[in-house]
Design a protein around this motif. Structure first.
Motif, short mmCIF file in Angstrom:
data_model
loop_
_atom_site.label_atom_id
_atom_site.label_comp_id
_atom_site.label_asym_id
_atom_site.label_seq_id
_atom_site.Cartn_x
_atom_site.Cartn_y
_atom_site.Cartn_z
N GLU A 124 -0.05 -0.22 0.85
CA GLU A 124 -0.29 -0.37 2.26
C GLU A 124 1.01 -1.09 2.87
O GLU A 124 0.70 -1.41 4.03
CB GLU A 124 -1.64 -1.17 2.44
N LEU A 125 2.07 -1.21 2.10
CA LEU A 125 3.22 -1.81 2.47
C LEU A 125 4.19 -1.13 3.54
O LEU A 125 4.72 -1.78 4.26
CB LEU A 125 4.08 -2.40 1.41
N ARG A 126 4.04 0.29 3.56
CA ARG A 126 4.96 0.95 4.16
C ARG A 126 4.99 0.72 5.71
O ARG A 126 6.12 0.63 6.14
CB ARG A 126 4.80 2.44 3.98
N SER A 127 3.74 0.89 6.35
CA SER A 127 3.85 0.62 7.59
C SER A 127 4.42 -0.82 8.14
O SER A 127 5.10 -1.07 9.15
CB SER A 127 2.51 0.56 8.26
N PHE A 128 4.14 -1.85 7.61
CA PHE A 128 4.69 -3.19 7.77
C PHE A 128 6.10 -3.23 7.50
O PHE A 128 6.97 -3.84 8.31
CB PHE A 128 3.79 -4.28 6.95
N LEU A 129 6.73 -2.70 6.56
CA LEU A 129 8.17 -2.77 6.26
C LEU A 129 8.80 -1.88 7.07
O LEU A 129 10.00 -2.10 7.72
CB LEU A 129 8.23 -2.30 4.74
N ASP A 130 8.21 -0.86 7.53
CA ASP A 130 8.64 -0.04 8.68
C ASP A 130 9.04 -0.59 10.20
O ASP A 130 9.95 -0.80 10.76
CB ASP A 130 7.99 1.22 9.02
N ILE A 131 8.05 -1.42 10.30
CA ILE A 131 7.89 -2.18 11.57
C ILE A 131 9.05 -3.45 11.38
O ILE A 131 9.96 -3.74 12.39
CB ILE A 131 6.33 -2.94 12.00
N LEU A 132 9.17 -4.06 10.09
CA LEU A 132 10.02 -4.98 10.13
C LEU A 132 11.33 -4.56 10.08
O LEU A 132 12.59 -4.94 10.72
CB LEU A 132 9.76 -5.67 8.79
N LEU A 133 11.57 -3.24 9.58
CA LEU A 133 13.25 -2.56 9.71
C LEU A 133 13.38 -2.24 11.21
O LEU A 133 14.47 -2.54 11.59
CB LEU A 133 13.17 -1.54 8.70
N HIS A 134 12.44 -1.89 11.88
CA HIS A 134 12.80 -1.73 13.15
C HIS A 134 13.28 -2.75 14.22
O HIS A 134 13.98 -2.75 15.05
CB HIS A 134 11.58 -0.73 13.92
#
Length: 414
Positions: free
Chosen positions: A158-168
């Motif tokens: 479930e990490l991908r969405s959180f890491l994508d927002i963090l990267l943006h």
């Protein structure tokens, strides 16, 4: 809404479609404080209803949020410098944000947590968070704290969405970008940074650590400001180097076959749950890009003494019958000990008290010219071996013209 929970999604879908119709419709929704009522409804429904899809509610809020004017909460990181224009604002509608809504979004993290958990993968969510974080250090601190908390505790798949927002958010090109990147890497008051998360999870939760490494590699590869920090800040360069070296070690040496015996070789580390790292093509690509970002290793200082060029090559053995097979029947009967095992006789001035055993089935005599055989290892690429059986003695003689410190390796190799 509680009494008609089956129709909740259609109810909030009406607001979304009405906001998409045009500028006049969005203004009407803002004048009736619809975003604030939707925010409070999502908090209330999360406690009273379970397993209710509120995606349409969050999409309606994120669409209408960007119609507010939030310049009053913005400030530049440099004194006496005007804030940069917000590129994520809706240019058609600009109304002042109500204080109650601002307090619910910035000062409290209840709705922010619900938004990240239930609609984190939506593009509208990412744009709304970028809009609120632009030149706003207070909201940036709140959202980064919540994101790092989720990265540290949710399941790896479930990490991908959180890491994508963090990267943006780290790639926002405003005046707070460097501070935002530094806080994410090193950590905030109540949340550990990405480097600490990697260090804590690289033993038992390797998929979490790998996804954090992948996020760092994507940031340093695509963001010039982050790449400059990697080159100049030792506090960021050293933990990143340690993380990439760990990934290289896991990809090349460690194999956890017991836990991955039912997994396919190309299984993704982002879509599956588990403890240990899968050696997928994506992981190999991340490793290659991470190694490219590392600074070149420093060459060691040249020490005085012999170098590789000073080591003479091995001369060929006696011109007698040359044979490199160690298992040739050349052992003599006098070279067998009481247990029936072959021994190695060393031709040196001070022989050892007990002969060394040989598992090759041959009696070997080692000669190194006028030099005594030493006990230091050497590099096998620096020498050539030449063997010649001696017919009259039944021994395999190795004649070498090598330095003292190389004979030990030859003896072990035989």
């Amino acid at each position: 809404l509680v009494d008609h929970s089956k129709h909740v999604q259609q109810y909030f879908q009406f607001y979304l479609y009405y906001a998409i119709m045009g500028v006049a419709e969005r203004k009407k929704l803002l004048l009736f404080d619809v975003p604030y009522h939707l925010v409070t409804a999502s908090i209330d429904l999360s406690h009273r209803l379970q397993y209710v899809d509120l995606t349409k509610l969050h999409t309606s809020v994120t669409q209408l949020i960007r119609c507010y004017d939030v310049t009053g909460a913005q400030r530049s990181s440099k004194e006496a410098v005007a804030c940069l224009p917000n590129p994520y604002v809706d240019p058609d509608v600009q109304l002042p944000m109500p204080q109650v809504l601002e307090a619910e979004l910035v000062n409290k993290s209840r709705y922010l947590k619900r938004l990240l958990e239930e609609a984190g993968s939506s593009d509208d969510t990412v744009k709304a968070l970028q809009f609120l974080s632009w030149e706003n250090p207070t909201f940036s601190h709140s959202v980064l704290t919540e994101l790092l908390t989720q990265v540290a505790y949710v399941y790896p798949h479930e990490l991908r969405s959180f890491l994508d927002i963090l990267l943006h958010l780290m790639m926002l090109p405003d005046s707070w970008q460097v501070a935002r990147i530094t806080n994410v890497m090193k950590g905030l008051d109540r949340s550990a940074g990405l480097f600490n998360i990697i260090q804590q999870n690289k033993t038992h939760y390797q998929k979490r650590a790998y996804q954090c490494v992948k996020c760092c590699v994507s940031l340093f590869k695509n963001c010039p400001q982050a790449a400059a920090l990697l080159d100049t800040e030792a506090a960021i360069r050293e933990p990143f180097t340690t993380a990439v070296e760990w990934l290289n070690e896991e990809m090349t040496h460690h194999v956890h076959g017991v836990y991955n015996q039912w997994s396919s070789p190309g299984q993704s580390n982002e879509a599956t749950n588990g403890y240990y790292l899968e050696r997928s093509n994506s992981a190999r690509l991340v490793l290659r890009q991470g190694l490219e970002l590392l600074p070149p290793p420093e060459e060691p200082a040249q020490e005085d003494g012999d170098t590789v060029a000073d080591i003479p090559e091995v001369i060929s053995a006696s011109p007698a019958r040359q044979d490199s097979d160690l298992t040739t029947g050349i052992a003599g009967p006098d070279s067998v000990d009481d247990d029936g095992e072959m021994v190695i006789h060393q031709d040196i001035s001070n022989p050892p008290s007990s002969p060394r055993r040989c598992s090759k089935g041959a009696v070997l005599g080692l000669h190194s010219g006028n030099n005594e055989i030493g006990s230091q290892p050497c590099i096998p690429a620096m020498m050539r071996r030449c063997f010649s059986p001696i017919r009259d003695s039944g021994c395999l003689e190795v004649e070498m013209n090598v330095p003292v410190d190389m004979s030990y390796y030859v003896e072990e190799l035989l």
